[in-house]
Design a protein around this motif. Structure first.
Motif, PDB file in Angstrom:
ATOM      1  N   ALA A  51     -34.629  22.015  35.195  1.00  0.00           N
ATOM      2  CA  ALA A  51     -35.374  22.911  35.862  1.00  0.00           C
ATOM      3  C   ALA A  51     -35.591  24.272  35.407  1.00  0.00           C
ATOM      4  O   ALA A  51     -36.550  24.753  35.352  1.00  0.00           O
ATOM      5  N   PHE A  52     -34.482  24.857  34.424  1.00  0.00           N
ATOM      6  CA  PHE A  52     -34.580  26.160  33.954  1.00  0.00           C
ATOM      7  C   PHE A  52     -35.370  25.978  32.947  1.00  0.00           C
ATOM      8  O   PHE A  52     -36.027  26.893  32.541  1.00  0.00           O
ATOM      9  N   LEU A  53     -35.080  24.784  32.032  1.00  0.00           N
ATOM     10  CA  LEU A  53     -36.207  24.716  30.886  1.00  0.00           C
ATOM     11  C   LEU A  53     -37.508  24.800  31.246  1.00  0.00           C
ATOM     12  O   LEU A  53     -38.130  25.486  30.544  1.00  0.00           O
ATOM     13  N   LYS A  54     -37.844  24.123  32.052  1.00  0.00           N
ATOM     14  CA  LYS A  54     -39.102  24.049  32.483  1.00  0.00           C
ATOM     15  C   LYS A  54     -39.563  25.264  33.247  1.00  0.00           C
ATOM     16  O   LYS A  54     -41.026  25.638  32.897  1.00  0.00           O
ATOM     17  N   ALA A  55     -38.976  25.813  34.132  1.00  0.00           N
ATOM     18  CA  ALA A  55     -39.215  27.212  34.479  1.00  0.00           C
ATOM     19  C   ALA A  55     -39.522  28.298  33.347  1.00  0.00           C
ATOM     20  O   ALA A  55     -40.821  28.974  33.358  1.00  0.00           O
ATOM     21  N   PHE A  56     -38.811  28.416  32.373  1.00  0.00           N
ATOM     22  CA  PHE A  56     -38.763  29.386  31.376  1.00  0.00           C
ATOM     23  C   PHE A  56     -39.966  28.962  30.541  1.00  0.00           C
ATOM     24  O   PHE A  56     -40.874  29.736  29.932  1.00  0.00           O
TER      25      PHE A  56
END
Length: 180
Positions: A51-56
C-alpha cells in the motif's frame, strides 16, 4: 510538525524526508488495517508495504487539500483484497455444509475484550470470511460491492458473513469460558 498537506506536496516533489515522515505518521494505522485482513503479522506487513509503495507511486494524483487518511484506507483495503485474490487458490475452500454451532448470548455477562484478542479471533477465520467480515462490518461495503471485489456471488458474501459472525461468537465464548 508538518501537516499532511505539506508532506503530500513534499512527496509529490520526490522529497525523501517527506516520504519517511508520511510513512511514520501512517504506519500504525496501516498495520491496524492490515492486521484485520491478514492471517499473520507477516501478511499484514506485506499488505502495508504494498500500500505504501502504491501510495508513493500515485502521489501525483493525490489532492493535498483533501484528507489523506480515507484515500489511504481505501488503498490499504484494495491491497488486502488483491492479496486475498492472489492467494485464495492456495487455501482450502469453505465447506458450505458444515455449519458451526449457533451459540446464544448469555445474559448478564460483561466481559472486556482487548483489541489484540479481537485480532486473534479474526485470524482464526478463513481468509474469505475474514475479508467479507472486514469489508462489510468495518469498511461498510455492500454485499454487491464485496461480490465484485472478491469475485463471488452476493449470496455467497452474505453466507460467509453469517458464518464468520457465528464462528467469531463461538470462538469468543470458547476463549472467555462462557457457556452460550
Amino acid at each position: 510538525m508538518p501537516t499532511d498537506s505539506e508532506l503530500i506536496r513534499g512527496c509529490q516533489r520526490g522529497h525523501p524526508p517527506s516520504q519517511e515522515a508520511l510513512y511514520r505518521r501512517y504506519w500504525s494505522f496501516a498495520m491496524s488495517v492490515g492486521l484485520r485482513y491478514a492471517r499473520s503479522r507477516d501478511d499484514a506487513l506485506e499488505i502495508c508495504h504494498d500500500a505504501f509503495l502504491k501510495a508513493f507511486r500515485a502521489m501525483d494524483r493525490v489532492d493535498p487539500d483533501r484528507p489523506f487518511k480515507p484515500w489511504f484506507r481505501s488503498l490499504l483495503v484494495r491491497c488486502a483484497v488483491d492479496r486475498h485474490r492472489s492467494t485464495r487458490r492456495y487455501h482450502a475452500t469453505l465447506d458450505t455444509d458444515a455449519e458451526p454451532p449457533e451459540p446464544g448470548v448469555g445474559a448478564g455477562h460483561s466481559i472486556t475484550v482487548e483489541a489484540t484478542e479481537i485480532l486473534l479471533l479474526l485470524a482464526e477465520l478463513s481468509d474469505v470470511q475474514r475479508a467479507v467480515f472486514n469489508l462489510y462490518e468495518v469498511e461498510g461495503y455492500t454485499h454487491d460491492e464485496i461480490a465484485v471485489l472478491l469475485g463471488i456471488a452476493p449470496g455467497t458474501s452474505r453466507s460467509h458473513l453469517t458464518r464468520a459472525k457465528r464462528q467469531l461468537q463461538a470462538l469468543y465464548h470458547q476463549r472467555v469460558g462462557v457457556q452460550p
